[in-house]
Design a protein around this motif. Structure first.
Motif, PDB file in Angstrom:
ATOM      1  N   THR A 421       0.829  -1.212   0.000  1.00 59.24           N
ATOM      2  CA  THR A 421       0.000   0.000   0.000  1.00 59.24           C
ATOM      3  C   THR A 421       0.856   1.252   0.000  1.00 59.24           C
ATOM      4  OG1 THR A 421      -1.775  -1.150   1.180  1.00 59.24           O
ATOM      5  CG2 THR A 421      -1.805   1.250   1.252  1.00 59.24           C
ATOM      6  N   GLU A 422       1.885   1.247   0.861  1.00 60.86           N
ATOM      7  CA  GLU A 422       2.804   2.389   0.940  1.00 60.86           C
ATOM      8  C   GLU A 422       3.512   2.609  -0.395  1.00 60.86           C
ATOM      9  OE1 GLU A 422       6.896   3.370   3.403  1.00 60.86           O
ATOM     10  OE2 GLU A 422       5.387   2.087   4.362  1.00 60.86           O
ATOM     11  N   THR A 424       2.455   1.627  -3.424  1.00 62.49           N
ATOM     12  CA  THR A 424       1.482   2.037  -4.432  1.00 62.49           C
ATOM     13  C   THR A 424       1.213   3.534  -4.348  1.00 62.49           C
ATOM     14  OG1 THR A 424       0.434  -0.145  -4.404  1.00 62.49           O
ATOM     15  CG2 THR A 424      -0.864   1.671  -5.295  1.00 62.49           C
ATOM     16  N   GLU A 425       1.033   4.024  -3.128  1.00 63.20           N
ATOM     17  CA  GLU A 425       0.781   5.461  -2.955  1.00 63.20           C
ATOM     18  C   GLU A 425       1.963   6.288  -3.454  1.00 63.20           C
ATOM     19  OE1 GLU A 425      -0.008   5.740   1.197  1.00 63.20           O
ATOM     20  OE2 GLU A 425      -2.060   4.952   1.041  1.00 63.20           O
ATOM     21  N   ASP A 429       1.970   8.818  -6.647  1.00 62.82           N
ATOM     22  CA  ASP A 429       2.347  10.207  -6.350  1.00 62.82           C
ATOM     23  C   ASP A 429       3.636  10.608  -7.058  1.00 62.82           C
ATOM     24  OD1 ASP A 429       1.795  12.628  -4.986  1.00 62.82           O
ATOM     25  OD2 ASP A 429       3.269  12.139  -3.436  1.00 62.82           O
TER      26      ASP A 429
END
Length: 564
Positions: A421-422, A424-425, A429
């Motif tokens: 998740t980290e 992917t963000e 970004d």
């Protein structure tokens, strides 16, 4: 053979059911389900169905199970259908649900073993469709060592969009294109609506089709069955024939231990390399071999990879899908090419009661004019595309898939993230750029837990135009639909204090598929300091199936098994 002779020949069913006045209550239960006196003289065959409405891979398997039951009845047994669970990897991908995917393999294996053992069944036909219920079935069959046949539920047909074939990976990659601004919301929706047109497993040489091909090569499935499409009369014939075949195996007392030998596993690895299959084959074949008491090592994959060329132009890195391979002659035709070249062990026994060479003697050749399979003299790659990597970042090993890559090496600065998740963000970004090596850790068997696949993140990278210009390493897994410079199964995992836990932002890392190197360019002295300061994080779950899994699961290097 007369019916009476058949009954005499097959009277091997456990005496604790078929004989003795004190067993009348046991028989009474079975009579309520239609058993007759004659049935108690026949072997009881279990039809292990993975039918479910939670995934297109398995939505049609209820019908296939009934056909397998009919075949087993025709063969002379008293068949019974029972079910087990499944998880859709595609639906779970990119969510917390993906943590349940690999543990489901163990739940499936345990549940099949439990029913067959508890009901004292004599033989099994197991029908699987999605990625984890297939190896789950084989793990159970290997453990129980009863006469058994595995049947693949079959591949999905390709979708069509703008006159071109598409599949589920097209939808994942479209998300990256939409995020990058190169695709409209309307186009994304159109691809979503067209990618999966019906029942069956993901259409490329992804994990389900990889494992189906491996199981046929291993001899545990009937010849030709691995490439027959899900929605076809050929697939209906596969399952009914499997029901007949398992009764013949009972007559001959042929068991998985007679079929699933070291040479049979080598045949499976050879076919996986030739077809350009999923990296998950390493994990699942190691786990099945563990259950079969076969001494299979990562070095066996490495040895075979070096001598078997990649000859099938299949997605995700190629142009075609499993249905195209079926129309070109199927997995059998590819195996015939490999056997003729001396790359397969032809003397291995199979579920037909014949050897692999005997089965392939009547197999059709590749069809004239087909473009899916290249000749051995002009392969896509001179050796297999699934490569074992080692180095100070993965002392126990890691796995990369090199098919379709213009460059097979990269050295770059680490961008380190402690979860998918980290990462992917950060990618969405635009914190990751060309030349970086993305490290995603604490996603291994224990740390994830469940070693989640990362198709979503790799598809986003491809959609953003970064698929060929960055590296990605993880102690988690990748989907069979993943392609790019990606390395998974890094072992030991971060949760166990493996070197991947010690990487820091900006460290230089080399991934080299040709030298099979995975190196962290940090001195031993510095790594020792970091290790002294490292603190093992607590497991993410303390109760329930994921907690039990994390406490019992082994390293990915030996298959992420739970019954050590």
């Amino acid at each position: 053979m007369s019916e009476r002779e058949q009954e005499k020949d097959l009277r091997i069913h456990s005496k604790d059911i078929s004989e003795g006045a004190n067993r009348a209550p046991n028989r009474a239960y079975l009579r309520s389900m239609g058993f007759t006196d004659a049935d108690f003289k026949r072997p009881m065959v279990g039809i292990a169905s993975t039918w479910s409405e939670v995934t297109p891979c398995n939505v049609h398997i209820d019908e296939l199970a009934r056909l397998a039951k009919r075949g087993a009845r025709t063969g002379g047994s008293a068949p019974l259908i029972f079910n087990t669970i499944t998880v859709s990897d595609g639906i779970a991908m990119g969510t917390e649900g993906m943590r349940y995917s690999l543990p489901s393999r163990e739940v499936i294996a345990d549940s099949i073993e439990t029913v067959v053992g508890g009901e004292r069944l004599d033989g099994v036909v197991a029908i699987g469709g999605c990625d984890k219920n297939m190896p789950g079935c084989l793990i159970a069959l290997a453990r129980m060592d009863l006469p058994a046949v595995f049947v693949y539920g079959g591949t999905i047909a390709p979708g069509r969009h703008n006159g071109k074939d598409i599949d589920i990976v097209s939808a994942f990659e479209a998300v990256g294109q939409y995020n990058q601004g190169t695709m409209s919301r309307e186009e994304l929706h159109a691809i979503e609506c067209s990618a999966c047109p019906g029942a069956g497993s993901c259409g490329g040489m992804y994990t389900a089709n990889t494992m189906a091909s491996a199981f046929e090569a291993m001899g545990m499935s009937l010849p030709g069955s691995s490439s027959n499409p899900a929605e076809s009369s050929a697939k209906h014939a596969d399952v009914e024939a499997a029901g007949v075949a398992v009764v013949d195996l009972l007559r001959k007392n042929i068991r998985p231990s007679d079929i699933m030998t070291k040479k049979a596993f080598e045949n499976a690895i050879t076919v996986v390399m030739a077809l350009g299959g999923s990296t998950n084959a390493f994990l699942h074949l190691m786990a099945i071999a563990h259950s079969a008491n076969v001494d299979l090592q990562l070095e066996d994959f490495d040895r075979i990879q070096k001598k078997v060329p990649h000859i099938a132009d299949l997605r995700p890195s190629g142009r075609y899908v499993m249905q195209d391979l079926h129309e070109a002659g199927g997995v059998q035709a590819v195996m015939r090419v490999l056997l003729d070249a001396g790359m397969l062990h032809g003397d291995c026994l199979t579920v037909t009661g014949k050897t692999l060479a005997e089965n392939l003697a009547d197999a059709p050749p590749l069809r004239d004019g087909q473009k899916v399979v290249y000749p051995l003299s002009n392969p896509l790659r001179a050796n297999g595309p699934l490569v074992l990597l080692r180095g100070n970042l993965a002392p126990e090993g890691a796995v990369a898939k090199l098919s379709g890559l213009k460059s097979t090496s990269i050295t770059g600065p680490a961008k380190v993230y402690n979860s998918e998740t980290e990462a992917t963000e950060a990618i969405l970004d635009d914190q990751v750029t060309h030349g970086d090596v993305v490290v995603i850790r604490y996603e291994g068997p224990k740390g994830g837990p469940g070693m989640p696949e990362m198709l979503s993140i790799t598809a986003i990278l491809i959609g953003k135009g970064l698929g060929e210009t960055i590296g990605l390493i993880t102690d988690g897994r990748f989907s069979g639909g993943t392609h790019g410079m990606v390395v998974g199964h890094v072992s030991p995992e971060a949760q166990d204090g493996g070197p991947i836990a010690l990487v820091q932002m900006g460290d230089m890392i080399t991934i080299d598929g040709e030298t099979q190197e995975l190196t962290l360019h940090v001195s031993d002295e510095e790594l020792a300091k970091r290790r002294a300061a490292w603190v093992q994080p607590p497991l993410k779950y303390t109760r329930g199936v994921l907690a039990k899994y994390a406490r019992s699961v082994s390293s990915a290097a030996i298959g992420a098994v739970t019954d050590l």
